[in-house]
Enzyme design. Structure first.
Site, PDB file in Angstrom:
ATOM      1  CG  HIS A 160      -1.969  -0.913   1.366  1.00 39.54           C
ATOM      2  ND1 HIS A 160      -2.151  -1.760   2.436  1.00 39.54           N
ATOM      3  CD2 HIS A 160      -3.008  -1.152   0.522  1.00 39.54           C
ATOM      4  CE1 HIS A 160      -3.257  -2.476   2.246  1.00 39.54           C
ATOM      5  NE2 HIS A 160      -3.793  -2.132   1.092  1.00 39.54           N
ATOM      6  CB  CYS A 247      -3.119  -1.805   8.642  1.00 37.82           C
ATOM      7  SG  CYS A 247      -1.472  -2.270   8.860  1.00 37.82           S
TER       8      CYS A 247
HETATM    9  C1  CIR Z   1      -3.759  -7.803   3.323  1.00 39.65           C
HETATM   10  O1  CIR Z   1      -2.981  -8.260   2.505  1.00 39.65           O
HETATM   11  O2  CIR Z   1      -4.775  -7.197   2.996  1.00 39.65           O
HETATM   12  C2  CIR Z   1      -3.443  -8.007   4.793  1.00 39.65           C
HETATM   13  N1  CIR Z   1      -2.813  -9.268   4.986  1.00 39.65           N
HETATM   14  C3  CIR Z   1      -2.572  -6.893   5.328  1.00 39.65           C
HETATM   15  C4  CIR Z   1      -3.240  -5.563   5.251  1.00 39.65           C
HETATM   16  C5  CIR Z   1      -2.413  -4.479   5.843  1.00 39.65           C
HETATM   17  N2  CIR Z   1      -3.117  -3.248   5.774  1.00 39.65           N
HETATM   18  C6  CIR Z   1      -2.548  -2.062   5.706  1.00 39.65           C
HETATM   19  O3  CIR Z   1      -1.337  -1.945   5.625  1.00 39.65           O
HETATM   20  N3  CIR Z   1      -3.331  -1.001   5.648  1.00 39.65           N
END
Ligand code: CIR
Length: 255
Positions: A160, A247
């Site tokens: 991201h 996150c």
């Molecule tokens: C994903 O791949 O969506 C999750 N395993 C990790 C999401 C992390 N989110 C973020 O950095 N905003």
């Protein structure tokens, strides 16, 4: 008082989405203890923490940031780029309705909150594997009447935009220059991560301090030398799920 919405770690987190990392065993008990300590750090930073129950059938649901963008004026529930994550939004919309008018990113657009960096009235959105032109345009349509600019930013090599850049103090960003070009953010001071710590650009600014992982000591020294006050948290188990500190919460002004 700022509100911080969090959600407990899913019992199914071992089945999380992974894009850039190899799958490793995750210690659920430790992950939950680390997550509680993270919530306590948010409370120490002056947030009122609204801790939502874990959703065991949704592996990535601890990462609430991706499900919404909360501005002072309106909340935008996203349509996450990973299909397995889309049902998470049904569980966040009613919670946000207690605080804001709620709008929704519509199919076929996709947008992950992790791609959205707000610096004052300027919103930057990573053109990543998770967020597309339609999602970005829909966000622009909702936000511009309130005086926000929305700018798409190329990002590569990471999940991201906020894997590559976050705000670490007012007017100061921390970047990994291999993944994003700090010139995109205009008139800000840019600090760089230590080259040995590529994942170190994600910190969470709350209550004048930076909630920041213990796993990046070299970059932490750079931040402290620049005058940033660090609130350290160990999030090793969530990092195995490709998560970081922004996150795990949605932080926004209380009403
Ligand atoms: C994903 O791949 O969506 C999750 N395993 C990790 C999401 C992390 N989110 C973020 O950095 N905003």
């Amino acid at each position: 008082m700022p509100i911080a919405i969090t959600r407990g770690v899913s019992a199914g987190i071992a089945a999380c989405e992974l894009t850039h990392l190899e799958r490793q065993p995750i210690d659920l008990v430790l992950a939950r203890a680390q997550h509680r300590a993270y919530e306590q750090a948010l409370a120490r930073a002056g947030c009122r923490v609204e801790s939502l129950p874990a959703l065991d059938s949704l592996p990535d649901s601890v990462f609430v940031e991706d499900t919404a963008i909360v501005l002072d004026e309106v909340a935008i529930v996203t349509r996450p780029g990973a299909e397995s994550r889309r049902p998470e939004t049904d569980h966040i919309a009613p919670v946000l309705a207690n605080y804001r008018r709620v709008t929704f990113i519509q199919s076929p657009g996709t947008l992950d909150g992790g791609d959205v960096l707000r610096l004052g009235r300027r919103i930057f959105v990573g053109r990543s594997g998770r967020s597309d032109e339609s999602g970005i345009e829909q966000l622009r349509t909702v936000a511009w009447p309130y005086g926000y600019t929305v700018t798409a930013v190329p990002v590569g090599g990471c999940l991201h935009l906020k894997s590559a850049v976050t705000e670490v103090a007012p007017g100061v960003v921390l970047v990994n220059p291999a993944w994003v070009d700090a010139a995109a953010f205009g008139d800000v001071r840019a600090l760089e991560v230590d080259p040995d710590e590529p994942y170190a650009a994600n910190g969470l600014l709350a209550g004048g301090r930076l909630i920041y992982p213990t796993s990046f000591p070299r970059t932490r020294r750079r931040l402290e030398n620049a005058g940033v006050t660090i609130e350290p948290v160990d999030v090793s188990e969530l990092q195995k799920a490709e998560g970081a500190v922004t996150c795990c919460s949605l932080v926004f002004a209380g009403v």
